[in-house]
Motif scaffolding. Structure first.
Motif, mmCIF file in Angstrom:
data_model
loop_
_atom_site.group_PDB
_atom_site.id
_atom_site.type_symbol
_atom_site.label_atom_id
_atom_site.label_comp_id
_atom_site.label_asym_id
_atom_site.label_seq_id
_atom_site.Cartn_x
_atom_site.Cartn_y
_atom_site.Cartn_z
ATOM 1 N N PRO A 1 18.854 -83.428 -21.020
ATOM 2 C CA PRO A 1 17.785 -82.886 -20.182
ATOM 3 C C PRO A 1 17.798 -83.532 -18.796
ATOM 4 C CG PRO A 1 16.950 -83.538 -22.348
ATOM 5 C CD PRO A 1 18.329 -84.094 -22.232
ATOM 6 N N PRO A 2 17.859 -82.738 -17.733
ATOM 7 C CA PRO A 2 17.806 -83.301 -16.387
ATOM 8 C C PRO A 2 16.465 -83.974 -16.120
ATOM 9 C CG PRO A 2 18.618 -81.048 -16.360
ATOM 10 C CD PRO A 2 18.075 -81.291 -17.722
ATOM 11 N N ARG A 3 16.433 -84.742 -15.049
ATOM 12 C CA ARG A 3 15.213 -85.405 -14.609
ATOM 13 C C ARG A 3 14.748 -84.789 -13.298
ATOM 14 N NH1 ARG A 3 15.905 -86.958 -19.606
ATOM 15 N NH2 ARG A 3 14.674 -88.799 -20.115
ATOM 16 N N LEU A 4 13.420 -84.634 -13.161
ATOM 17 C CA LEU A 4 12.832 -84.124 -11.934
ATOM 18 C C LEU A 4 11.873 -85.175 -11.389
ATOM 19 C CD1 LEU A 4 12.556 -81.674 -9.998
ATOM 20 C CD2 LEU A 4 10.542 -81.003 -11.336
ATOM 21 N N LYS A 5 12.237 -85.745 -10.243
ATOM 22 C CA LYS A 5 11.372 -86.731 -9.577
ATOM 23 C C LYS A 5 10.477 -85.980 -8.604
ATOM 24 C CE LYS A 5 11.480 -90.808 -6.546
ATOM 25 N NZ LYS A 5 10.633 -91.708 -7.358
ATOM 26 N N LYS A 6 9.179 -86.034 -8.864
ATOM 27 C CA LYS A 6 8.221 -85.308 -8.039
ATOM 28 C C LYS A 6 8.085 -85.953 -6.661
ATOM 29 C CE LYS A 6 6.207 -82.311 -9.349
ATOM 30 N NZ LYS A 6 6.544 -80.851 -9.299
ATOM 31 N N PRO B 1 16.777 -69.807 -2.961
ATOM 32 C CA PRO B 1 16.170 -70.466 -1.804
ATOM 33 C C PRO B 1 14.905 -69.771 -1.314
ATOM 34 C CG PRO B 1 18.542 -70.278 -1.523
ATOM 35 C CD PRO B 1 18.181 -69.446 -2.703
ATOM 36 N N ALA B 2 14.786 -68.475 -1.567
ATOM 37 C CA ALA B 2 13.627 -67.743 -1.072
ATOM 38 C C ALA B 2 12.350 -68.142 -1.788
ATOM 39 C CB ALA B 2 13.862 -66.239 -1.216
ATOM 40 N N THR B 3 12.470 -68.526 -3.045
ATOM 41 C CA THR B 3 11.281 -68.866 -3.841
ATOM 42 C C THR B 3 11.250 -70.321 -4.269
ATOM 43 O OG1 THR B 3 12.384 -68.229 -5.908
ATOM 44 C CG2 THR B 3 11.172 -66.508 -4.725
ATOM 45 N N ALA B 4 12.350 -71.070 -4.025
ATOM 46 C CA ALA B 4 12.472 -72.464 -4.465
ATOM 47 C C ALA B 4 12.326 -72.583 -5.977
ATOM 48 C CB ALA B 4 11.461 -73.362 -3.758
ATOM 49 N N ARG B 5 12.770 -71.563 -6.701
ATOM 50 C CA ARG B 5 12.731 -71.576 -8.165
ATOM 51 C C ARG B 5 14.143 -71.747 -8.706
ATOM 52 N NH1 ARG B 5 11.717 -67.392 -10.741
ATOM 53 N NH2 ARG B 5 10.460 -68.139 -12.481
ATOM 54 N N LEU B 6 14.248 -72.539 -9.744
ATOM 55 C CA LEU B 6 15.511 -72.739 -10.448
ATOM 56 C C LEU B 6 15.366 -72.191 -11.852
ATOM 57 C CD1 LEU B 6 18.400 -74.179 -10.356
ATOM 58 C CD2 LEU B 6 17.272 -76.015 -11.645
ATOM 59 N N GLU B 7 16.076 -71.126 -12.139
ATOM 60 C CA GLU B 7 16.152 -70.592 -13.500
ATOM 61 C C GLU B 7 17.345 -71.252 -14.173
ATOM 62 O OE1 GLU B 7 16.290 -66.276 -15.838
ATOM 63 O OE2 GLU B 7 16.789 -66.405 -13.705
ATOM 64 N N TYR B 8 17.187 -71.719 -15.391
ATOM 65 C CA TYR B 8 18.258 -72.504 -16.007
ATOM 66 C C TYR B 8 18.371 -72.249 -17.508
ATOM 67 C CZ TYR B 8 14.580 -75.604 -17.794
ATOM 68 O OH TYR B 8 13.473 -76.102 -18.453
ATOM 69 N N ALA B 9 19.540 -72.594 -18.027
ATOM 70 C CA ALA B 9 19.807 -72.601 -19.470
ATOM 71 C C ALA B 9 20.519 -73.901 -19.795
ATOM 72 C CB ALA B 9 20.658 -71.405 -19.882
ATOM 73 N N ARG B 10 20.205 -74.457 -20.952
ATOM 74 C CA ARG B 10 20.724 -75.784 -21.305
ATOM 75 C C ARG B 10 21.457 -75.690 -22.645
ATOM 76 N NH1 ARG B 10 18.445 -80.308 -23.695
ATOM 77 N NH2 ARG B 10 16.484 -79.175 -24.013
ATOM 78 N N ALA B 11 22.786 -75.660 -22.573
ATOM 79 C CA ALA B 11 23.621 -75.516 -23.763
ATOM 80 C C ALA B 11 23.956 -76.889 -24.339
ATOM 81 C CB ALA B 11 24.902 -74.751 -23.422
ATOM 82 N N GLY B 12 22.993 -77.480 -25.022
ATOM 83 C CA GLY B 12 23.217 -78.761 -25.681
ATOM 84 C C GLY B 12 23.355 -79.936 -24.743
ATOM 85 N N HIS B 13 23.053 -79.739 -23.456
ATOM 86 C CA HIS B 13 23.280 -80.800 -22.477
ATOM 87 C C HIS B 13 22.051 -81.695 -22.339
ATOM 88 C CE1 HIS B 13 25.962 -82.341 -19.375
ATOM 89 N NE2 HIS B 13 24.884 -82.590 -18.644
#
Length: 294
Positions: free
Chosen positions: A184-189, A170-182
Motif C-alpha cells: 500500500p502506498p503512503r500519502l503524506k498530507k 491533472p484537471a481534477t487532481a484525482r488518481l484512480e488506481y488498482a493494486r495487484a498485490g502490491h
C-alpha cells in the motif's frame, strides 16, 4: 585408472642417491602435487565461470535499467522524484509513466517475485505488455486485467508480479488506481503532515490465475499532498538482528520530511541506512514520490 596425470622429475649429481625410501617419498609427493594441481584447476575454472556469470548478470542489469524511464516526465501540477537501487544481482523492480488520452497519465510501480535474470526477464515482459497495450479502456483495473491475461498466457511457473497502477487526471487532481498485490502506498498530507495508507482496490498479484478480478479505487490529491510508491525491498530490509524495516519506520521517515519528493526519497534512504547499517541490499529498492504542487 592407469593414466598419468602429473609427473615430478628429480635430478641429482650422485648416481646412487635413489633408494626405496626416496621412491616412497616421491610417490606421496607426486600424489599431493597432483591433488593440489587438480584443486587449482578447479578453482581457476570456477573463477572463470563466475566471471562469465557476473558479466552476464551485469549485462542483464544494464538491459533492465535501460527499460526504465530515461527521465521524469513533466506532468502538469506534479513534482516527481524517483530512486532505483539494485541488489547485488539483476532484479525485477520496475516503474514507469505512460501518456494517456485526454491529458491523463499512467503511473506504475511493480515488483517481480524473485531475483536474478529470470525476474529481470519477466520485468522486461511486463514492460513490453504495458507499452503494447492498445485497449479501448485505460482504467487501472482494465490495464491490470490485460497484463494479468498476457502474463498468465506465458505460463511462467512460480513467478508472479505485484503492481500498483494509477491514472492521474491533472484537471481534477484525482488518481484512480488498482493494486495487484502490491505494498500500500503512503500519502503524506500537505496540510497536516499526517501519513495515510492507500490500501483500497486490493487484488491478487499478476500472473497467478486466469480467473482474475480486480477493481479500481481513487484518491484526491490535496495541494502539497505527496504520494510515495515503493517496493518491498524497502519495508523488508533487515538489520543485523534480522528485524525488518517495516511500515512504521517508513511512515516515521515520511513524517520527518518536508514532503518535497526529493526530501521524501532522501529521508527514507537515511532511515534505511540507520536501520541496516549497510549500503548493500538483499533486494532491489525502488521509490517513486509524487507531490501535487499546483
Amino acid at each position: 585408472h592407469g593414466e598419468a596425470l602429473n609427473w615430478n622429475v628429480y635430478f641429482h649429481r650422485g648416481p646412487e642417491f635413489y633408494t626405496i625410501d626416496h621412491l616412497n617419498d616421491h610417490v606421496l609427493t607426486v600424489n599431493l602435487v597432483g591433488t593440489a594441481t587438480r584443486n587449482l584447476i578447479a578453482v581457476n575454472r570456477a573463477g572463470e565461470l563466475n566471471r562469465r556469470l557476473t558479466a552476464q548478470l551485469e549485462a542483464v542489469a544494464r538491459v533492465q535499467q535501460a527499460l526504465l524511464p530515461r527521465g521524469i516526465p513533466k506532468i502538469p501540477g506534479l513534482s516527481i522524484a524517483t530512486s532505483y537501487l539494485t541488489s547485488d544481482e539483476a532484479g525485477g523492480d520496475y516503474y514507469d509513466f505512460f501518456r494517456l488520452p485526454d491529458g491523463k497519465w499512467g503511473i506504475l510501480i511493480a515488483d517481480v517475485a524473485g531475483h536474478g535474470a529470470a525476474a529481470a526477464t519477466v520485468m522486461a515482459m511486463l514492460h513490453a505488455i504495458l507499452h503494447g497495450y492498445e485497449g479501448p479502456e485505460h482504467s487501472p483495473d482494465a490495464v491490470m486485467r490485460y497484463a494479468n491475461r498476457r502474463l498468465s498466457t506465458s505460463r511462467i511457473d512460480s513467478t508472479f508480479v505485484t503492481a500498483f497502477f494509477g491514472v492521474y487526471d491533472p484537471a481534477t487532481a484525482r488518481l484512480e488506481y488498482a493494486r495487484a498485490g502490491h505494498n500500500p502506498p503512503r500519502l503524506k498530507k500537505g496540510d497536516t503532515g499526517r501519513v495515510e495508507t492507500i490500501d483500497g482496490a486490493p487484488g491478487l498479484p499478476l500472473g497467478i490465475t486466469d480467473d482474475y478480478e480486480i477493481r479500481s479505487d481513487c484518491v484526491e490529491f490535496g495541494l502539497h499532498d505527496t504520494l510515495v510508491l515503493y517496493t518491498d525491498g524497502i519495508t523488508e530490509a533487515f538489520n543485523a538482528e534480522r528485524e525488518q524495516f517495516g511500515s512504521d519506520r517508513l511512515d516515521k521517515a515520511l513524517i520527518g520530511c518536508s514532503g518535497q519528493p526529493e526530501c521524501a526519497v532522501d529521508s527514507v534512504h537515511k532511515a534505511l541506512y540507520a536501520h541496516t547499517g549497510t549500503m548493500s541490499r538483499d533486494d532491489d529498492q525502488t521509490i517513486v514520490a509524487i507531490r501535487r504542487v499546483s
